[in-house]
Design an enzyme around this catalytic site. Structure first.
Site, short mmCIF file in Angstrom:
data_model
loop_
_atom_site.label_atom_id
_atom_site.label_comp_id
_atom_site.label_asym_id
_atom_site.label_seq_id
_atom_site.Cartn_x
_atom_site.Cartn_y
_atom_site.Cartn_z
N HIS A 137 0.65 -1.10 0.22
CA HIS A 137 -0.08 -0.06 -0.01
C HIS A 137 0.82 1.29 -0.13
CE1 HIS A 137 0.98 -1.12 4.02
NE2 HIS A 137 0.78 0.35 4.39
N CYS A 141 7.84 -1.32 -1.74
CA CYS A 141 7.38 -1.20 -0.73
C CYS A 141 7.73 0.39 0.01
CB CYS A 141 7.55 -2.22 0.31
SG CYS A 141 9.30 -2.37 0.72
N SER A 169 10.01 1.51 2.04
CA SER A 169 11.47 1.60 1.92
C SER A 169 12.05 0.88 0.99
CB SER A 169 11.91 1.20 3.26
OG SER A 169 11.90 -0.35 3.40
N HIS A 184 26.94 -5.22 -13.39
CA HIS A 184 27.69 -6.03 -12.78
C HIS A 184 27.24 -7.31 -12.06
CE1 HIS A 184 30.82 -2.52 -12.15
NE2 HIS A 184 30.50 -2.69 -13.37
N ASN A 185 25.80 -7.20 -11.89
CA ASN A 185 25.14 -8.30 -11.01
C ASN A 185 23.91 -8.79 -12.14
OD1 ASN A 185 25.63 -5.92 -8.86
ND2 ASN A 185 26.64 -7.90 -8.46
N ARG A 239 34.41 -10.23 -16.32
CA ARG A 239 34.80 -10.73 -15.03
C ARG A 239 33.56 -10.65 -14.05
NH1 ARG A 239 35.71 -5.60 -11.90
NH2 ARG A 239 35.06 -3.74 -13.26
N ARG A 279 31.20 -13.83 -10.89
CA ARG A 279 30.74 -13.53 -9.72
C ARG A 279 29.17 -13.84 -9.54
NH1 ARG A 279 33.75 -7.86 -10.19
NH2 ARG A 279 35.95 -8.75 -9.37
#
Length: 148
Positions: free
Chosen positions: A9, A65, A67, A98-99, A132, A136
């Protein structure tokens, strides 16, 4: 692109504006809730959106949400999800490059609409760099699968 969205909400209003923005850009948005500003528990909605990304029903996801913290925690509980809580377009760019983040979490109470739109643009247009970073990301997957 087919995009899963979900919120509680506290971020409902921002979700609706971003959903409209994405529809105007001719993306297909699957809205997993919530559907009003009445108090709602985000884990139920966020988990459905994350599962839709994990199983390939949607290519990417945007969860929110108040936060962004709870939404990111829930999304990252789903195998195959790499959800990044982002507050700026630059953080979003790095999360993609990167992720290989496949979901982003936004803070509905702390993210202005214009900033959210810039973040979403970066999320949808930025490619994973590989190289690279691939090693990861593969390690993250191995941890998730209990092999590392």
């Amino acid at each position: 692109m087919k995009i899963a969205m979900a919120t509680d909400h506290a971020a409902f209003s921002l979700k609706e504006r971003i959903k409209h923005y994405l529809n105007n850009l001719e993306h297909e948005v699957i809205d997993f809730g919530c559907y009003s500003e009445e108090s709602a528990d985000y884990p139920l909605f966020i988990s459905k959106a994350a599962r839709a990304v994990a199983n390939g029903q949607c290519e990417r996801g945007i969860v929110m949400c108040g936060s962004g913290i709870g939404a990111s925690i829930v999304a990252n509980k789903i195998k195959g999800i790499r959800c990044a809580l982002v507050y700026t377009p630059e953080l979003c760019r790095l999360a993609r490059q990167h992720n290989d983040a496949n979901i982003i979490a936004l803070a509905g109470r702390f993210t202005e609409e214009d900033t959210a739109k810039r973040i979403v643009d970066v999320f949808l247009l930025t490619k994973f760099e590989g190289g690279r970073h691939l090693g990861r990301v593969n390690q993250i997957i191995e941890i998730e699968e209990g092999r590392l």
